[in-house]
Design an enzyme around this catalytic site. Sequence first.
Site, mmCIF file in Angstrom:
data_model
loop_
_atom_site.group_PDB
_atom_site.id
_atom_site.type_symbol
_atom_site.label_atom_id
_atom_site.label_comp_id
_atom_site.label_asym_id
_atom_site.label_seq_id
_atom_site.Cartn_x
_atom_site.Cartn_y
_atom_site.Cartn_z
ATOM 1 N N ASP A 130 -6.451 -6.877 4.150
ATOM 2 C CA ASP A 130 -7.579 -6.208 3.489
ATOM 3 C C ASP A 130 -8.506 -7.245 2.872
ATOM 4 O OD1 ASP A 130 -9.104 -4.083 2.317
ATOM 5 O OD2 ASP A 130 -8.101 -4.530 0.415
ATOM 6 N N TYR A 149 0.819 -1.210 0.000
ATOM 7 C CA TYR A 149 0.000 0.000 0.000
ATOM 8 C C TYR A 149 0.855 1.262 0.000
ATOM 9 C CZ TYR A 149 -4.707 -1.890 0.896
ATOM 10 O OH TYR A 149 -5.923 -2.499 0.793
ATOM 11 N N ASP A 199 -3.336 -18.232 0.553
ATOM 12 C CA ASP A 199 -4.346 -18.907 -0.277
ATOM 13 C C ASP A 199 -5.043 -20.011 0.529
ATOM 14 O OD1 ASP A 199 -1.890 -20.201 -0.300
ATOM 15 O OD2 ASP A 199 -2.000 -20.828 -2.393
ATOM 16 N N LYS A 224 2.779 -15.395 2.356
ATOM 17 C CA LYS A 224 2.911 -16.116 1.082
ATOM 18 C C LYS A 224 4.391 -16.434 0.930
ATOM 19 C CE LYS A 224 1.344 -17.726 -2.865
ATOM 20 N NZ LYS A 224 0.502 -18.945 -2.956
ATOM 21 N N ASP A 259 -12.456 -8.806 4.334
ATOM 22 C CA ASP A 259 -13.711 -8.762 3.560
ATOM 23 C C ASP A 259 -14.303 -10.170 3.488
ATOM 24 O OD1 ASP A 259 -13.517 -6.032 3.002
ATOM 25 O OD2 ASP A 259 -14.087 -6.296 0.895
#
Length: 353
Positions: A243, A141, A219, A186, A247
């Site tokens: 983020d 970001y 994942d 990751k 959601d």
Amino acid sequence: MEALIAVLPGDGIGPEVCTEGLRVLDAVADQYGHQFKCSEQLIGGAAIDATGNPFPADTRAACAESDAVILGAVGGPKWSDPNAPVRPEQGILALRANLEVFANIRPVKIIDALTDASPIKADRLGGVDIIVIRELTGGIYFGKKTRDENLASDLCIYERHEVERIIRVAARLAGERRGKLCSIDKANVLETSRFWRDVTVRTMEAEFPDIEIEHMLVDAAAMHLINRPATFDVMVTENMFGDILTDEASMLAGSMGMLPSASLGETRRGLYEPIHGSAPDIAGQGLANPCGMIASIAMMLRLSFGLDDESAAIEAAIDSTIEDGIRTADIAGVDHASTGTVGMTDAIIQRLH
Ligand code: IPM
Ligand code: MG
């Protein structure tokens, strides 16, 4: 107590949910004898329209002298041209960076009466009580961005101290709960993730030997969140993974409209915002669910002001409103909504005691 609060309503449904949140705050102030002084300021698209800047100097100054900041939401089609020189979202990012609130705390707890509102089967949802700690002021970001006609890049960068401090926040919280922490990365692909994992392992060994730490690839975490959500407790992750996963996790609770968030740094001054966006499609119609904002105000009372009883009273009032079947459209389906933004808040205020 007395406190100064900067209120940044922003765009879309932001102003509506802020107004309702402040009504609940007023009711709490009356009931418990507190004085909260609010200073309303511009942010996001509204600030671009008025000043050309999504995070104007007046807003920055008001936040700097406040004890806490409440944010509605920013963004909307009016400002979403990808080639626009300034965007509303830059206002939120500047606000987070300016307040140095690096730890974004997003609890996902299910109210039993709402399991039907979730798209996930009810038998998976029993006992879901997750807190996601999202790193908020670093990573992709905030890294350097480049763009020319044929190439674009976003730099993802993490420094050791940024990883250490967010891991400490998460590990302390895990210690107050089930004593287990799940760090999401990751590491099979990204160097920043291998670094994150390495720093996490060292920090946990040196400072939190009693907390059980699990490392999970993002994942796989996305899959397990749907398949076996009740097995998660405290999750910690970098900015963009956080983020996305929050959601996703919000769907466990039935609607993004229900969920609050708190963002904290090294001081008690926090930033409190519902996790939902500006929902331009329903803005100005009195349909928005104010619960995410009202629950964010409960988090403010607890985390910035130490007012545990007042905070618990708001959370209990939200729960009993839902248990009594009072529903905004997002948690009931439009045909079954029993109330709107104002009615939901009235019902919560009635149940405050
Ligand atoms: C959130 C939002 C923001 C983010 C946007 C509006 C910049 O999606 O708070 O989750 O990506 O952090
Ligand atoms: Mg988001």
